[in-house]
Design a protein around this motif. Structure first.
Motif, PDB file in Angstrom:
ATOM      1  N   GLU A   1       0.825  -1.198   0.000  1.00  0.00           N
ATOM      2  CA  GLU A   1       0.000   0.000   0.000  1.00  0.00           C
ATOM      3  C   GLU A   1       0.870   1.263   0.000  1.00  0.00           C
ATOM      4  O   GLU A   1       0.602   2.208  -0.734  1.00  0.00           O
ATOM      5  N   ASP A   2       1.928   1.272   0.811  1.00  0.00           N
ATOM      6  CA  ASP A   2       2.836   2.426   0.838  1.00  0.00           C
ATOM      7  C   ASP A   2       3.481   2.650  -0.525  1.00  0.00           C
ATOM      8  O   ASP A   2       3.631   3.782  -0.982  1.00  0.00           O
ATOM      9  N   SER A   3       3.864   1.561  -1.174  1.00  0.00           N
ATOM     10  CA  SER A   3       4.501   1.653  -2.489  1.00  0.00           C
ATOM     11  C   SER A   3       3.520   2.155  -3.549  1.00  0.00           C
ATOM     12  O   SER A   3       3.906   2.897  -4.457  1.00  0.00           O
ATOM     13  N   LEU A   4       2.265   1.761  -3.441  1.00  0.00           N
ATOM     14  CA  LEU A   4       1.231   2.281  -4.352  1.00  0.00           C
ATOM     15  C   LEU A   4       1.048   3.789  -4.163  1.00  0.00           C
ATOM     16  O   LEU A   4       0.911   4.529  -5.136  1.00  0.00           O
ATOM     17  N   LYS A   5       1.057   4.236  -2.917  1.00  0.00           N
ATOM     18  CA  LYS A   5       0.930   5.670  -2.633  1.00  0.00           C
ATOM     19  C   LYS A   5       2.096   6.437  -3.248  1.00  0.00           C
ATOM     20  O   LYS A   5       1.928   7.531  -3.780  1.00  0.00           O
ATOM     21  N   ASP A   6       3.275   5.850  -3.154  1.00  0.00           N
ATOM     22  CA  ASP A   6       4.495   6.450  -3.671  1.00  0.00           C
ATOM     23  C   ASP A   6       4.441   6.615  -5.194  1.00  0.00           C
ATOM     24  O   ASP A   6       4.681   7.699  -5.724  1.00  0.00           O
ATOM     25  N   ILE A   7       4.086   5.547  -5.903  1.00  0.00           N
ATOM     26  CA  ILE A   7       4.044   5.622  -7.377  1.00  0.00           C
ATOM     27  C   ILE A   7       2.846   6.456  -7.837  1.00  0.00           C
ATOM     28  O   ILE A   7       2.913   7.096  -8.894  1.00  0.00           O
ATOM     29  N   TYR A   8       1.806   6.506  -7.052  1.00  0.00           N
ATOM     30  CA  TYR A   8       0.655   7.356  -7.379  1.00  0.00           C
ATOM     31  C   TYR A   8       1.094   8.828  -7.386  1.00  0.00           C
ATOM     32  O   TYR A   8       0.788   9.582  -8.304  1.00  0.00           O
ATOM     33  N   TRP A   9       1.854   9.225  -6.365  1.00  0.00           N
ATOM     34  CA  TRP A   9       2.400  10.585  -6.324  1.00  0.00           C
ATOM     35  C   TRP A   9       3.319  10.806  -7.525  1.00  0.00           C
ATOM     36  O   TRP A   9       3.248  11.847  -8.186  1.00  0.00           O
ATOM     37  N   ALA A  10       4.163   9.818  -7.793  1.00  0.00           N
ATOM     38  CA  ALA A  10       5.139   9.932  -8.883  1.00  0.00           C
ATOM     39  C   ALA A  10       4.451  10.131 -10.231  1.00  0.00           C
ATOM     40  O   ALA A  10       4.850  10.993 -11.020  1.00  0.00           O
ATOM     41  N   GLU A  11       3.426   9.354 -10.496  1.00  0.00           N
ATOM     42  CA  GLU A  11       2.719   9.474 -11.779  1.00  0.00           C
ATOM     43  C   GLU A  11       2.022  10.830 -11.894  1.00  0.00           C
ATOM     44  O   GLU A  11       2.032  11.454 -12.955  1.00  0.00           O
ATOM     45  N   LYS A  12       1.429  11.295 -10.806  1.00  0.00           N
ATOM     46  CA  LYS A  12       0.765  12.597 -10.838  1.00  0.00           C
ATOM     47  C   LYS A  12       1.782  13.721 -11.058  1.00  0.00           C
ATOM     48  O   LYS A  12       1.511  14.672 -11.800  1.00  0.00           O
ATOM     49  N   ALA A  13       2.950  13.603 -10.462  1.00  0.00           N
ATOM     50  CA  ALA A  13       4.006  14.602 -10.665  1.00  0.00           C
ATOM     51  C   ALA A  13       4.505  14.570 -12.103  1.00  0.00           C
ATOM     52  O   ALA A  13       4.809  15.611 -12.696  1.00  0.00           O
ATOM     53  N   LEU A  14       4.565  13.389 -12.662  1.00  0.00           N
ATOM     54  CA  LEU A  14       5.026  13.230 -14.043  1.00  0.00           C
ATOM     55  C   LEU A  14       4.036  13.860 -15.025  1.00  0.00           C
ATOM     56  O   LEU A  14       4.454  14.451 -16.024  1.00  0.00           O
ATOM     57  N   VAL A  15       2.752  13.766 -14.731  1.00  0.00           N
ATOM     58  CA  VAL A  15       1.732  14.413 -15.575  1.00  0.00           C
ATOM     59  C   VAL A  15       1.997  15.919 -15.657  1.00  0.00           C
ATOM     60  O   VAL A  15       1.817  16.533 -16.708  1.00  0.00           O
ATOM     61  N   LYS A  16       2.457  16.503 -14.571  1.00  0.00           N
ATOM     62  CA  LYS A  16       2.760  17.937 -14.552  1.00  0.00           C
ATOM     63  C   LYS A  16       4.093  18.249 -15.245  1.00  0.00           C
ATOM     64  O   LYS A  16       4.263  19.327 -15.805  1.00  0.00           O
ATOM     65  N   ALA A  17       5.052  17.314 -15.192  1.00  0.00           N
ATOM     66  CA  ALA A  17       6.402  17.559 -15.709  1.00  0.00           C
ATOM     67  C   ALA A  17       6.536  17.314 -17.213  1.00  0.00           C
ATOM     68  O   ALA A  17       7.331  17.985 -17.880  1.00  0.00           O
ATOM     69  N   LEU A  18       5.792  16.371 -17.752  1.00  0.00           N
ATOM     70  CA  LEU A  18       5.951  16.011 -19.167  1.00  0.00           C
ATOM     71  C   LEU A  18       5.672  17.165 -20.135  1.00  0.00           C
ATOM     72  O   LEU A  18       6.390  17.306 -21.131  1.00  0.00           O
ATOM     73  N   PRO A  19       4.686  18.018 -19.889  1.00  0.00           N
ATOM     74  CA  PRO A  19       4.480  19.137 -20.819  1.00  0.00           C
ATOM     75  C   PRO A  19       5.708  20.052 -20.937  1.00  0.00           C
ATOM     76  O   PRO A  19       6.007  20.558 -22.020  1.00  0.00           O
ATOM     77  N   LYS A  20       6.428  20.256 -19.839  1.00  0.00           N
ATOM     78  CA  LYS A  20       7.643  21.082 -19.890  1.00  0.00           C
ATOM     79  C   LYS A  20       8.715  20.404 -20.748  1.00  0.00           C
ATOM     80  O   LYS A  20       9.401  21.071 -21.533  1.00  0.00           O
ATOM     81  N   MET A  21       8.837  19.093 -20.599  1.00  0.00           N
ATOM     82  CA  MET A  21       9.809  18.366 -21.419  1.00  0.00           C
ATOM     83  C   MET A  21       9.442  18.492 -22.898  1.00  0.00           C
ATOM     84  O   MET A  21      10.304  18.725 -23.742  1.00  0.00           O
TER      85      MET A  21
END
Length: 194
Positions: A40-60
């Motif tokens: 469950e902790d690992s799911l929370k971690d990758i959930y944050w990561a994917e949401k952060a990536l959604v914000k970062a990819l447009p800049k790339m």
């Protein structure tokens, strides 16, 4: 005899260092107590990561110049948005509320990606740097989804396992596409950019 004394004197220092180096770190109050908690902790971690990536990819994408690279990033942005939705499905299948926990690893990778953009001239050199940064992210995600899939299998969470394996496959394909883009023309053009 002096040789014997100096060699025995050195041994206690080595033993003291190894004792200090092997001292266990105490667990936090809310530390995972079993594989379910860790999962469950690992799911929370990758959930944050994917949401952060959604914000970062447009800049790339905005900073890339190669059209094929821009298209690949755009395609992966759509996939990443879907990965967020899939993770929400995983939480639901587990009877848990979707919750994000800051992923220090992804934050570091995104910070490094921003640094690469700032430290490269626009054009093929920056494109090569963007690919390198993106592949580091992909490798982290591949490792994470592979581990989560292994946990889901052991925990007999077959519905969650199917979801995680689908995302894992997409992450691997994205990494292959980035490698192909780099190999076909971007890295060699970056060499000639001098």
């Amino acid at each position: 005899m002096a040789t014997t004394k100096s060699s025995t004197a050195a041994k206690p220092k080595t033993a003291a260092k190894s004792t200090t180096a092997t001292k266990k770190t105490p667990a936090k109050k809310d530390a995972a107590k079993d594989l379910n908690d860790l999962f469950e902790d690992s799911l929370k971690d990758i959930y944050w990561a994917e949401k952060a990536l959604v914000k970062a990819l447009p800049k790339m994408m905005k900073n890339a110049t190669n059209e094929k690279l821009k298209t690949a990033i755009d395609k992966h942005l759509a996939e990443t948005e879907n990965h967020v939705t899939r993770l929400e499905e995983c939480f639901k299948a587990l009877g848990k509320k979707a919750q994000a926990k800051k992923c220090d690893a992804m934050q570091g990778l995104l910070d490094e990606g921003n640094s690469i953009i700032e430290e490269t001239e626009p054009g093929t050199v920056r494109d090569a740097g963007i690919i390198a940064a993106a592949q580091k992210v992909e490798h982290y995600e591949i490792a994470t989804y592979g581990t989560l899939a292994a946990y889901a299998k052991i925990l007999q969470e077959s519905d969650v396992l199917k979801i995680l394996l689908k995302t894992l496959e997409e992450e691997k394909k994205c990494d292959e596409l980035l490698s192909s883009l780099a190999d076909i023309n971007l890295n060699s053009k970056a060499v000639k950019a001098k």
